[in-house]
Scaffold this motif. Structure first.
Motif, mmCIF file in Angstrom:
data_model
loop_
_atom_site.group_PDB
_atom_site.id
_atom_site.type_symbol
_atom_site.label_atom_id
_atom_site.label_comp_id
_atom_site.label_asym_id
_atom_site.label_seq_id
_atom_site.Cartn_x
_atom_site.Cartn_y
_atom_site.Cartn_z
ATOM 1 N N VAL A 121 48.248 41.113 40.388
ATOM 2 C CA VAL A 121 48.110 41.710 41.430
ATOM 3 C C VAL A 121 46.923 42.234 42.040
ATOM 4 O O VAL A 121 46.571 42.656 43.787
ATOM 5 C CB VAL A 121 49.483 43.275 41.311
ATOM 6 N N LYS A 122 45.838 42.610 41.344
ATOM 7 C CA LYS A 122 44.589 43.177 41.787
ATOM 8 C C LYS A 122 43.876 41.499 42.554
ATOM 9 O O LYS A 122 43.695 42.068 43.894
ATOM 10 C CB LYS A 122 43.677 43.054 40.878
ATOM 11 N N ALA A 123 44.065 40.565 41.539
ATOM 12 C CA ALA A 123 43.568 39.804 42.816
ATOM 13 C C ALA A 123 43.580 39.192 44.080
ATOM 14 O O ALA A 123 43.151 38.903 45.184
ATOM 15 C CB ALA A 123 43.608 38.312 41.883
ATOM 16 N N LEU A 124 45.199 39.762 44.396
ATOM 17 C CA LEU A 124 46.589 39.403 45.412
ATOM 18 C C LEU A 124 45.322 40.270 46.876
ATOM 19 O O LEU A 124 45.209 40.403 47.256
ATOM 20 C CB LEU A 124 47.979 39.207 45.125
ATOM 21 N N GLU A 125 45.295 41.797 45.962
ATOM 22 C CA GLU A 125 44.909 42.894 47.044
ATOM 23 C C GLU A 125 43.619 43.089 47.174
ATOM 24 O O GLU A 125 43.412 42.516 48.385
ATOM 25 C CB GLU A 125 44.678 44.372 46.330
ATOM 26 N N GLU B 100 42.020 39.670 47.446
ATOM 27 C CA GLU B 100 42.242 38.670 48.703
ATOM 28 C C GLU B 100 42.676 39.022 49.795
ATOM 29 O O GLU B 100 42.103 38.441 51.082
ATOM 30 C CB GLU B 100 42.799 37.394 47.722
ATOM 31 N N PHE B 101 43.948 39.511 50.043
ATOM 32 C CA PHE B 101 43.989 40.223 51.201
ATOM 33 C C PHE B 101 43.681 40.926 51.846
ATOM 34 O O PHE B 101 44.500 41.689 53.209
ATOM 35 C CB PHE B 101 45.588 39.496 51.495
#
Length: 124
Positions: free
Chosen positions: A23-27, A29-30
């Motif tokens: 979730v942190k990585a997606l936040e 990244e986007f």
């Protein structure tokens, strides 16, 4: 579609710590946040705590404008009251109260009848 199903299966197999990292990585990244806005969640609670507006059950129906057909208005007053001819005439001329404690249905019926004879009545 097969790739999406494969990803869902991979997510199912992740631990809570791995999901948190994802979730942190997606936040990052986007440039978005997975956290729900607090104001949106609190708004329905505030509305639920507010007292509900009570619907009015009794209405006072009175004449606002007589119109051109005064005799028909007097006859209509007599339909909804126990007044004699002279009393009904006086009530119409004074633009008085036709019914004090009318239910919603009674008030609607009275309003409709007086509208037929060209008289404006209000239910308060």
């Amino acid at each position: 579609m097969a790739d999406i199903q494969k990803m869902i299966e991979e997510v199912k197999g992740m631990t809570v710590l791995e999901l948190n990292e994802l979730v942190k990585a997606l936040e990052e990244e986007f440039g978005v946040s997975a956290a729900a806005p607090v104001a949106v969640a609190a708004a329905p609670v505030a509305a639920a705590d507010a007292p509900a507006a009570e619907e009015k059950t009794e209405f006072k129906v009175s004449i606002k404008e007589i119109g051109d057909k005064k005799i028909d208005v007097i006859k209509a007053v007599r339909e909804f009251t126990s007044l004699g001819l002279g009393e009904a005439k006086a009530l119409v001329e004074a633009k008085g109260v036709i019914k004090e404690s009318a239910t919603k249905e009674e008030a609607d019926k009275i309003i409709a009848r007086f509208k037929e004879v060209g008289c404006t009545v209000v239910a308060e």
